[in-house]
Design an enzyme around this catalytic site. Sequence first.
Site, PDB file in Angstrom:
ATOM      1  N   CYS A  54      -1.435  98.990  -8.082  1.00  0.00           N
ATOM      2  CA  CYS A  54      -0.678 100.231  -8.272  1.00  0.00           C
ATOM      3  C   CYS A  54      -1.545 101.472  -8.058  1.00  0.00           C
ATOM      4  CB  CYS A  54      -0.089 100.278  -9.678  1.00  0.00           C
ATOM      5  SG  CYS A  54       0.830  98.813 -10.178  1.00  0.00           S
ATOM      6  N   ASP A  55      -2.765 101.447  -8.570  1.00  0.00           N
ATOM      7  CA  ASP A  55      -3.553 102.677  -8.694  1.00  0.00           C
ATOM      8  C   ASP A  55      -4.872 102.692  -7.934  1.00  0.00           C
ATOM      9  OD1 ASP A  55      -1.626 103.675 -10.483  1.00  0.00           O
ATOM     10  OD2 ASP A  55      -2.568 102.639 -12.161  1.00  0.00           O
ATOM     11  N   CYS A 106      -3.479  98.041 -13.485  1.00  0.00           N
ATOM     12  CA  CYS A 106      -2.928  97.524 -12.232  1.00  0.00           C
ATOM     13  C   CYS A 106      -3.685  98.101 -11.039  1.00  0.00           C
ATOM     14  CB  CYS A 106      -1.441  97.869 -12.137  1.00  0.00           C
ATOM     15  SG  CYS A 106      -0.677  97.336 -10.592  1.00  0.00           S
TER      16      CYS A 106
END
Length: 306
Positions: A134-135, A131
């Site tokens: 997300c990261d 992701c």
Amino acid sequence: MFDVVIIGAGPAGLTAGIYTSRGGLKTGIVELAMPGGQAASTEKIENYPGFPEGVNGYELMNAFHQQALSFGAEFIFEEVQTFDLKDPVKKIQTESRVLEARSIIIAAGSKPRLLGVPGEEFFKGRGVSYCATCDGAFFKGKKVAVIGGGDAALEEGVYLTRFAEEVIIIHRREGFRASQIAVNRAKENPKIRFELNCVVEEILGSDYVEGVRVRNVLDSTKREIPAAGVFIYVGTDPNAQFIHGEIKTDERGYIYTNQYLQTNIEGVYAAGDIRDTPLRQVATAVGDGALAAAEVEKYLSGTPNS
């Protein structure tokens, strides 16, 4: 006792919940994580109608969630472990309770497919991610590798250029499965370079990811590519771990349905990415959710389609 329990709160499950709860059915929606599914972790969705400038996936899915709540849908944030579908009243076993329902819509979606190479499991959360939204911010000023050749790989690769010094897209072929617009955007981005006709054989590092070992599929030569992060986009698998034998699926675990989204079990429907379908997009999941909800209403009123 619910009229309908919906398993999964992605675009399909949330849409179904909007329709059934608005239609006056007592609706429970079971979701393990946050509402929205994979769509909620997409930075920008450009092909969902009504948003000519694109829309942030989390914001769109949060709106779906709030709309379902506004009509009275009840959310149960637990994992489905198994269910019993043989009787007219279906039973769904979660971590802490047994839910009873007159009908079920399975909309559990899919999850990122693992690459299946040494180092992948060990470095999850330490440089391996599925992701970018997300990261991605953890890799500011660093080099990262993106594995895959579909829309997700190229679009998330472009997104990662916001943070990374360089994004290396590694793909096993010369051509791409992605749309031409996604390919063009990636090729036009000066922070992206391509390693084509290559497969990753191992993710390298000590405590954190330090690179990948790739093999050229044309001449079998191997080399190491330095990278602080590895983002994997090589397809998806269904979230079907709780399905055991009762419901017919294909060899991958995707659920078979008819044109009305009925499974082989009376009163049980499937919608969205978890069913055997040729296209998995937010738009198609929304359509599935609406149709499944309409069919549940007919089933519960005693006039189901055959």
